[in-house]
Design a protein around this motif. Structure first.
Motif, PDB file in Angstrom:
ATOM      1  N   ARG A 246       0.848  -1.189   0.000  1.00  0.00           N
ATOM      2  CA  ARG A 246       0.000   0.000   0.000  1.00  0.00           C
ATOM      3  C   ARG A 246       0.886   1.243   0.000  1.00  0.00           C
ATOM      4  N   LYS A 247       0.309   2.356  -0.432  1.00  0.00           N
ATOM      5  CA  LYS A 247       1.037   3.613  -0.458  1.00  0.00           C
ATOM      6  C   LYS A 247       1.195   4.150   0.971  1.00  0.00           C
ATOM      7  N   LEU A 248       2.351   4.792   1.232  1.00  0.00           N
ATOM      8  CA  LEU A 248       2.656   5.286   2.572  1.00  0.00           C
ATOM      9  C   LEU A 248       3.065   6.751   2.481  1.00  0.00           C
ATOM     10  N   ASN A 249       2.554   7.545   3.437  1.00  0.00           N
ATOM     11  CA  ASN A 249       3.070   8.906   3.548  1.00  0.00           C
ATOM     12  C   ASN A 249       4.372   8.877   4.346  1.00  0.00           C
ATOM     13  N   ASP A 250       5.026  10.038   4.485  1.00  0.00           N
ATOM     14  CA  ASP A 250       6.340  10.069   5.129  1.00  0.00           C
ATOM     15  C   ASP A 250       6.282   9.593   6.572  1.00  0.00           C
ATOM     16  N   ARG A 251       5.212   9.952   7.285  1.00  0.00           N
ATOM     17  CA  ARG A 251       5.120   9.555   8.690  1.00  0.00           C
ATOM     18  C   ARG A 251       4.937   8.036   8.823  1.00  0.00           C
ATOM     19  N   GLU A 252       4.054   7.476   7.988  1.00  0.00           N
ATOM     20  CA  GLU A 252       3.849   6.022   8.022  1.00  0.00           C
ATOM     21  C   GLU A 252       5.118   5.281   7.618  1.00  0.00           C
ATOM     22  N   PHE A 253       5.814   5.832   6.601  1.00  0.00           N
ATOM     23  CA  PHE A 253       7.051   5.182   6.159  1.00  0.00           C
ATOM     24  C   PHE A 253       8.090   5.166   7.276  1.00  0.00           C
ATOM     25  N   ALA A 254       8.272   6.304   7.957  1.00  0.00           N
ATOM     26  CA  ALA A 254       9.267   6.368   9.029  1.00  0.00           C
ATOM     27  C   ALA A 254       8.929   5.379  10.146  1.00  0.00           C
ATOM     28  N   LEU A 255       7.638   5.273  10.494  1.00  0.00           N
ATOM     29  CA  LEU A 255       7.227   4.360  11.559  1.00  0.00           C
ATOM     30  C   LEU A 255       7.462   2.908  11.154  1.00  0.00           C
ATOM     31  N   LEU A 256       7.047   2.549   9.933  1.00  0.00           N
ATOM     32  CA  LEU A 256       7.210   1.162   9.489  1.00  0.00           C
ATOM     33  C   LEU A 256       8.672   0.811   9.266  1.00  0.00           C
TER      34      LEU A 256
END
Length: 521
Positions: A246-256
């Motif tokens: 799924r597509k991720l924004n910068d905050r979701e990407f950093a967390l994952l």
């Protein structure tokens, strides 16, 4: 009466045609999923590797490196003719350096399904000599190296490869000096840190302590500054999106990304523990064996039977310790592969081959079974089977089957493997024409059936998720059927009949896939 019966038969055919279309769609989906998984597992020349689920998306060692570091680099120490910038494979020790380059590119770009953000070539010169000349030479050698690798590995163009250069690599020199044991190390570092390149930095180094430290650096460090460096930067954002689909924004990407790196750190700790355990086992085994040999030698020299007995006891103790260490190491290696199942999906290969429980050959029978595990040592299985096709010469086999079966697993581990038993209930209908005499179908029967009984089976795991299952079912079967004749495409009812008996009702040879929880968090 015959007309009414014909209409009923036509309605059944229409109903079964719709069921056949649904069964074909389900079978096609299963076949596509199975073919996709086989193609992934058998692929070896790809830049990425995808599997069902979120675990095992990449080969473990490569994935840990990619997620943990984000990039990888290789320095090539190439030899050039005086003032030259073209890469010559046979010049100096270039063949060895270019061999390392080939291995690096295969490991960095071809070993797994990874995504690359950029590839960068950077040429460096040492700090001695004229700065402008050094910068021009670094530029020429960087561009010459990029031209060489693009001719050898043209697929690198897709990554937008670019070239940079550094005329004098003072940063690398400072790092080498800081990690060295030179007597004048602190004075050299102060000059590098406080004096600008164009304010006499090199002259001060040449004058320090009569020039002895400078000559030492020329001999030890300057050759390490003359190099071309290839850096591959991975697209971690895209890799994480591919892993979670799924597509991720910068905050979701950093967390994952942090979560994935934490998983990598846990796996690294597990591997380190396994290596430490193996080394401890080897060291203990060697120490015990050496002790046993020494005791046995002393016993032989002294001729004392008691010493020989103690040596035998030490050898036995060594064997027990090796065996225990091997069990611990094996448990540490295999524990993370276990799975507490929650859902299972499988298909019966025996039925797909068109075989009946009595061993008769019929036609392809698509089937699907779903099993739910949420009751400790109990599970609940539901399955469906459908076939409605001609086969052989004019023979026809139409059958549906719907089964519900609770199961009890004998193993108390909660992994639902090994031996199980169950009780089942099954219902369905059939329309069978088994033989043709002079072009006319005979032995024609249609009707419904009901079954109930017990099952016994065994599950053999192939991996964390994949498994094989073999089993049999038997019990009470009641059949209510109608015998009819076919004449000139008309169906004529001959008689109604029914029968009940105990018999073998099912043979299973399943290939399945399970979803659930790992034992290691």
């Amino acid at each position: 009466m015959n007309e009414t019966y014909d209409k009923r038969i036509m309605k059944q055919k229409t109903h079964r045609l719709l069921e056949a279309i649904a069964a074909l769609i389900i079978s096609a989906i299963i076949a596509l999923i199975f073919s996709f998984l086989v193609s992934v597992l058998s692929s070896s020349q790809v830049y990425a590797q995808r599997v069902a689920g979120r675990e095992g998306l990449y080969r473990d060692s490569v994935y840990r490196r990619v997620i943990g570091q984000g990039s990888t680099s290789l320095s090539c120490y190439l030899s050039y003719p005086q003032g030259g910038s073209s890469v010559l494979r046979g010049y100096g020790h270039n063949a060895y350096e270019l061999g390392k380059l080939g291995e690096f590119i295969r490991a960095a770009l071809s070993d797994t399904l990874i995504y690359v953000r950029s590839v960068r070539v950077c040429g460096y010169c040492s700090v001695d000599g004229n700065y402008t000349s050094n910068e021009q030479l670094a530029r020429k050698r960087s561009l010459g190296f990029m031209q060489f690798i693009l001719s050898e590995y043209p697929f690198l163009r897709r990554y937008g490869i670019r070239a940079d250069w550094v005329g004098e690599d003072w940063d690398q020199l400072r790092s080498l000096v800081a990690s060295s044991t030179l007597n004048e190390r602190d004075e050299i570092l102060q000059i590098i840190d406080r004096v600008d390149i164009f304010s006499g930095r090199e002259k001060l180094l040449m004058d320090l302590n009569g020039g002895a430290p400078y000559r030492m650096m020329e001999q030890l460090f300057f050759p390490l500054l003359r190099r071309v460096e290839l850096t591959v930067e991975y697209d971690l954002h895209r890799i994480i999106e591919e892993r979670y689909r799924r597509k991720l924004n910068d905050r979701e990407f950093a967390l994952l990304l942090e979560q994935e790196r934490e998983k990598v750190r846990r796996e690294e700790r597990l591997l380190a523990e396994q290596r430490a355990l193996k080394e401890k086992w080897q060291a203990d085994s060697l120490a015990v064996e050496e002790t046993a040999r020494a005791q046995q030698a002393r016993a032989q020299q002294a001729g004392a039977q008691e010493s020989a007995r103690r040596a035998d006891e030490a050898a036995a103790a060594a064997y027990r310790r090796r065996r225990e260490a091997a069990r611990e190491a094996s448990a540490a290696r295999t524990e993370h592969r276990k799975l507490y199942p929650l859902w299972g999906v499988k298909t019966n290969l025996y039925a797909l081959a068109g075989l009946t429980p009595q061993g008769e050959r019929t036609t392809f029978m698509p089937n699907l079974e779903i099993e739910y595990f949420a009751f400790g040592r109990w599970s609940l299985s539901a399955s469906a089977l459908y076939a409605y096709w001609d086969f052989a010469q004019g023979e026809f086999w139409g059958v549906t089957s719907y089964t519900l079966e609770p199961r009890f697993w004998f193993s108390p581990t909660g992994l639902c493997r090994g031996l199980y038993t169950g009780l089942y209930a099954r219902t369905g209908d059939f329309d069978i024409r088994r033989s043709v005499v002079e072009g006319v179908p005979t032995d024609n029967r249609t009707g419904t059936y009901y079954e109930a009984g017990a099952s016994l089976g065994y599950v053999l795991p192939l991996s964390r998720h994949w498994y094989l299952e073999a089993g049999v079912s038997g019990g009470y079967r009641r059949v209510a059927d109608k015998v009819y004749d076919v004449e000139q495409d008309k169906h004529y009812l001959v008689r109604n009949q029914s029968q009940s008996r105990l018999r073998l009702t099912d043979i299973r040879l399943n290939i399945g896939y399970r979803l659930g929880k790992k034992t290691i968090k």
